[in-house]
Design a protein around this motif. Sequence first.
Motif, PDB file in Angstrom:
ATOM      1  N   PRO A 137       0.810  -1.226   0.000  1.00 65.00           N
ATOM      2  CA  PRO A 137       0.000   0.000   0.000  1.00 65.00           C
ATOM      3  C   PRO A 137       0.843   1.277   0.000  1.00 65.00           C
ATOM      4  CG  PRO A 137      -0.227  -1.197   2.089  1.00 65.00           C
ATOM      5  CD  PRO A 137       0.694  -2.005   1.237  1.00 65.00           C
ATOM      6  N   TRP A 138       2.155   1.147   0.170  1.00 64.18           N
ATOM      7  CA  TRP A 138       3.040   2.313   0.278  1.00 64.18           C
ATOM      8  C   TRP A 138       3.779   2.589  -1.032  1.00 64.18           C
ATOM      9  CZ3 TRP A 138       4.785   5.468   4.532  1.00 64.18           C
ATOM     10  CH2 TRP A 138       4.011   5.312   5.690  1.00 64.18           C
ATOM     11  N   ASN A 139       4.178   3.831  -1.147  1.00 66.87           N
ATOM     12  CA  ASN A 139       4.942   4.317  -2.297  1.00 66.87           C
ATOM     13  C   ASN A 139       6.313   4.760  -1.775  1.00 66.87           C
ATOM     14  OD1 ASN A 139       5.481   5.293  -4.879  1.00 66.87           O
ATOM     15  ND2 ASN A 139       4.294   7.185  -4.623  1.00 66.87           N
ATOM     16  N   LEU A 140       7.379   4.127  -2.248  1.00 71.30           N
ATOM     17  CA  LEU A 140       8.731   4.509  -1.837  1.00 71.30           C
ATOM     18  C   LEU A 140       9.379   5.330  -2.949  1.00 71.30           C
ATOM     19  CD1 LEU A 140      10.321   1.243  -0.376  1.00 71.30           C
ATOM     20  CD2 LEU A 140       8.750   2.853   0.710  1.00 71.30           C
ATOM     21  N   VAL A 141      10.011   6.416  -2.577  1.00 71.25           N
ATOM     22  CA  VAL A 141      10.719   7.258  -3.546  1.00 71.25           C
ATOM     23  C   VAL A 141      12.168   7.374  -3.084  1.00 71.25           C
ATOM     24  CG1 VAL A 141      10.752   9.437  -4.784  1.00 71.25           C
ATOM     25  CG2 VAL A 141       8.582   8.568  -3.864  1.00 71.25           C
ATOM     26  N   LEU A 142      13.099   7.055  -3.975  1.00 72.25           N
ATOM     27  CA  LEU A 142      14.514   7.058  -3.612  1.00 72.25           C
ATOM     28  C   LEU A 142      15.247   8.094  -4.453  1.00 72.25           C
ATOM     29  CD1 LEU A 142      13.514   3.732  -3.747  1.00 72.25           C
ATOM     30  CD2 LEU A 142      15.559   3.685  -2.331  1.00 72.25           C
ATOM     31  N   LEU A 143      15.952   8.997  -3.784  1.00 69.05           N
ATOM     32  CA  LEU A 143      16.569  10.138  -4.462  1.00 69.05           C
ATOM     33  C   LEU A 143      18.091  10.099  -4.338  1.00 69.05           C
ATOM     34  CD1 LEU A 143      14.117  12.879  -3.171  1.00 69.05           C
ATOM     35  CD2 LEU A 143      14.089  11.750  -5.408  1.00 69.05           C
ATOM     36  N   ASP A 144      18.750  10.587  -5.367  1.00 67.16           N
ATOM     37  CA  ASP A 144      20.219  10.671  -5.409  1.00 67.16           C
ATOM     38  C   ASP A 144      20.623  12.101  -5.061  1.00 67.16           C
ATOM     39  OD1 ASP A 144      22.864  10.899  -6.050  1.00 67.16           O
ATOM     40  OD2 ASP A 144      22.684  10.088  -8.072  1.00 67.16           O
ATOM     41  N   SER A 145      21.173  12.288  -3.851  1.00 66.01           N
ATOM     42  CA  SER A 145      21.598  13.626  -3.423  1.00 66.01           C
ATOM     43  C   SER A 145      23.110  13.806  -3.514  1.00 66.01           C
ATOM     44  CB  SER A 145      21.111  13.898  -1.986  1.00 66.01           C
ATOM     45  OG  SER A 145      21.624  12.934  -1.077  1.00 66.01           O
ATOM     46  N   GLU A 205      16.684  17.140 -12.066  1.00 70.59           N
ATOM     47  CA  GLU A 205      16.194  15.814 -12.472  1.00 70.59           C
ATOM     48  C   GLU A 205      15.661  15.033 -11.264  1.00 70.59           C
ATOM     49  OE1 GLU A 205      18.406  12.131 -14.655  1.00 70.59           O
ATOM     50  OE2 GLU A 205      18.902  12.575 -12.600  1.00 70.59           O
ATOM     51  N   GLN A 206      16.353  15.143 -10.139  1.00 73.68           N
ATOM     52  CA  GLN A 206      15.906  14.434  -8.929  1.00 73.68           C
ATOM     53  C   GLN A 206      14.624  15.040  -8.371  1.00 73.68           C
ATOM     54  OE1 GLN A 206      17.278  11.572  -7.627  1.00 73.68           O
ATOM     55  NE2 GLN A 206      18.477  11.621  -9.522  1.00 73.68           N
ATOM     56  N   LEU A 207      14.522  16.346  -8.425  1.00 76.29           N
ATOM     57  CA  LEU A 207      13.288  16.999  -7.973  1.00 76.29           C
ATOM     58  C   LEU A 207      12.113  16.577  -8.859  1.00 76.29           C
ATOM     59  CD1 LEU A 207      14.828  20.509  -7.285  1.00 76.29           C
ATOM     60  CD2 LEU A 207      14.042  18.885  -5.550  1.00 76.29           C
ATOM     61  N   ALA A 208      12.382  16.422 -10.144  1.00 74.49           N
ATOM     62  CA  ALA A 208      11.326  15.974 -11.066  1.00 74.49           C
ATOM     63  C   ALA A 208      10.918  14.537 -10.753  1.00 74.49           C
ATOM     64  CB  ALA A 208      11.804  16.101 -12.513  1.00 74.49           C
ATOM     65  N   ILE A 209      11.902  13.712 -10.422  1.00 73.08           N
ATOM     66  CA  ILE A 209      11.597  12.319 -10.047  1.00 73.08           C
ATOM     67  C   ILE A 209      10.675  12.305  -8.825  1.00 73.08           C
ATOM     68  CG2 ILE A 209      12.629  10.259  -8.983  1.00 73.08           C
ATOM     69  CD1 ILE A 209      15.075  10.750 -10.846  1.00 73.08           C
ATOM     70  N   LEU A 210      10.990  13.141  -7.854  1.00 74.44           N
ATOM     71  CA  LEU A 210      10.174  13.204  -6.633  1.00 74.44           C
ATOM     72  C   LEU A 210       8.747  13.625  -6.963  1.00 74.44           C
ATOM     73  CD1 LEU A 210       9.926  13.152  -3.529  1.00 74.44           C
ATOM     74  CD2 LEU A 210      10.797  15.504  -3.509  1.00 74.44           C
ATOM     75  N   GLU A 211       8.619  14.670  -7.755  1.00 72.54           N
ATOM     76  CA  GLU A 211       7.292  15.181  -8.102  1.00 72.54           C
ATOM     77  C   GLU A 211       6.471  14.120  -8.851  1.00 72.54           C
ATOM     78  OE1 GLU A 211       5.934  18.470  -7.563  1.00 72.54           O
ATOM     79  OE2 GLU A 211       4.153  17.402  -8.238  1.00 72.54           O
ATOM     80  N   VAL A 212       7.086  13.519  -9.837  1.00 69.92           N
ATOM     81  CA  VAL A 212       6.372  12.522 -10.662  1.00 69.92           C
ATOM     82  C   VAL A 212       6.016  11.287  -9.829  1.00 69.92           C
ATOM     83  CG1 VAL A 212       6.669  10.926 -12.610  1.00 69.92           C
ATOM     84  CG2 VAL A 212       7.338  13.342 -12.838  1.00 69.92           C
ATOM     85  N   ALA A 213       6.958  10.861  -8.981  1.00 68.64           N
ATOM     86  CA  ALA A 213       6.728   9.646  -8.187  1.00 68.64           C
ATOM     87  C   ALA A 213       5.594   9.859  -7.192  1.00 68.64           C
ATOM     88  CB  ALA A 213       8.015   9.254  -7.459  1.00 68.64           C
ATOM     89  N   LEU A 214       5.533  11.027  -6.589  1.00 67.37           N
ATOM     90  CA  LEU A 214       4.461  11.283  -5.621  1.00 67.37           C
ATOM     91  C   LEU A 214       3.126  11.471  -6.333  1.00 67.37           C
ATOM     92  CD1 LEU A 214       6.336  13.626  -3.127  1.00 67.37           C
ATOM     93  CD2 LEU A 214       5.705  11.228  -2.792  1.00 67.37           C
ATOM     94  N   ALA A 215       3.158  12.101  -7.486  1.00 68.15           N
ATOM     95  CA  ALA A 215       1.917  12.301  -8.245  1.00 68.15           C
ATOM     96  C   ALA A 215       1.375  10.992  -8.808  1.00 68.15           C
ATOM     97  CB  ALA A 215       2.166  13.298  -9.383  1.00 68.15           C
ATOM     98  N   ALA A 216       2.263   9.982  -8.945  1.00 68.03           N
ATOM     99  CA  ALA A 216       1.829   8.701  -9.527  1.00 68.03           C
ATOM    100  C   ALA A 216       0.845   7.971  -8.624  1.00 68.03           C
ATOM    101  CB  ALA A 216       3.052   7.814  -9.794  1.00 68.03           C
ATOM    102  N   ARG A 217       0.999   8.133  -7.316  1.00 65.53           N
ATOM    103  CA  ARG A 217       0.107   7.428  -6.372  1.00 65.53           C
ATOM    104  C   ARG A 217      -0.292   8.387  -5.253  1.00 65.53           C
ATOM    105  NH1 ARG A 217       2.168   1.731  -4.331  1.00 65.53           N
ATOM    106  NH2 ARG A 217       0.050   1.753  -3.490  1.00 65.53           N
ATOM    107  N   PRO A 218      -1.128   9.347  -5.569  1.00 63.64           N
ATOM    108  CA  PRO A 218      -1.462  10.359  -4.552  1.00 63.64           C
ATOM    109  C   PRO A 218      -2.201   9.789  -3.349  1.00 63.64           C
ATOM    110  CG  PRO A 218      -2.803  10.650  -6.538  1.00 63.64           C
ATOM    111  CD  PRO A 218      -1.762   9.619  -6.862  1.00 63.64           C
ATOM    112  N   GLU A 219      -2.827   8.622  -3.535  1.00 66.04           N
ATOM    113  CA  GLU A 219      -3.592   8.034  -2.428  1.00 66.04           C
ATOM    114  C   GLU A 219      -2.715   7.192  -1.501  1.00 66.04           C
ATOM    115  OE1 GLU A 219      -2.725   4.657  -4.823  1.00 66.04           O
ATOM    116  OE2 GLU A 219      -3.125   6.735  -5.345  1.00 66.04           O
ATOM    117  N   ALA A 220      -1.504   6.881  -1.941  1.00 63.76           N
ATOM    118  CA  ALA A 220      -0.663   5.942  -1.188  1.00 63.76           C
ATOM    119  C   ALA A 220       0.250   6.694  -0.220  1.00 63.76           C
ATOM    120  CB  ALA A 220       0.201   5.123  -2.154  1.00 63.76           C
ATOM    121  N   PRO A 221       0.284   6.271   1.047  1.00 63.69           N
ATOM    122  CA  PRO A 221       1.262   6.885   1.948  1.00 63.69           C
ATOM    123  C   PRO A 221       2.664   6.707   1.385  1.00 63.69           C
ATOM    124  CG  PRO A 221       0.303   4.894   2.937  1.00 63.69           C
ATOM    125  CD  PRO A 221      -0.466   5.178   1.680  1.00 63.69           C
TER     126      PRO A 221
END
Length: 266
Positions: A112-120, A133-149
């Motif tokens: 049920p969870w959405n994990l997002v892994l970023l390269d800092s 590019e990493q900020l875009a990954i974060l935005e897209v990944a969170l928008a992909a499953r807005p209902e998922a913690p």
Amino acid sequence: MPHPATQRLLQISDPHIFADPEGDLLGQRTRLTLEWVLELAASQLGVADRVLLTGDLSQDATPASYRYLAERCARLGLPCHAIPGNHDVPGEMARSLVGGPIDMPRRVDCGPWNLVLLDSHLPGSEGGHLAAEQLAILEVALAARPEAPALVVLHHQPLPLGSPWLDEMTLDNPADFFAIIDRHPQVRAIVFGHVHQEYAGERRGVALLGAPSTCIQFLPRSPDFALDPATPGFRWLELHPDGRINTGIERIAAYPDPLDLSGSGY
Ligand SMILES: [Fe+2]
């Protein structure tokens, strides 16, 4: 009894492995301390769903150090997701890990969870940065499953922890990062390595969680570099389907080698 969809993660952080099997950080042989931590974690690994390797996998960024880690993690029998730290070289890390049990995904469906892994990783710096590019990954990944913690993972701490020497090495663009986090209220926690200490804070309802290293520990709230006699360990996380998190730290009982607290840097 936890809900059957509850996800169990182990965070193994900052192992600082060398090509040399006896390679040490301030007197601690990092392959050995990792081994002791993994032995401690064995019973939890048996029921865990996946492992997060939150950066500084290698101290010397050699293919041999990454291959050692891949071979060791293959014996865990679990998916292992890694992000690079400041001591890693992301390109070398990706080349050395390819085809093994450790992958470097940007987003993972974790029940049920959405994990997002970023390269800092910021080349040439001990501090961190999230490139566009990493900020875009974060935005897209969170928008992909807005209902998922969501759980967001990166190496560097996104905010200062009150330890001036370590706070010089935080993420250097936290406003960019938190602008995205703040637009996605499903984010429940931000998990990081780098700080070699247990940390549990909170920002606007989002948990901020730092973990011990599997080798040396930094003294919390110290103005200058100082080792903490606390022993190596790992963080466990239980992610419940309703968005709640249970988490804690486990540490080995003692260091395998004597700890010299006089080290002035690493
Ligand atoms: Fe580290």
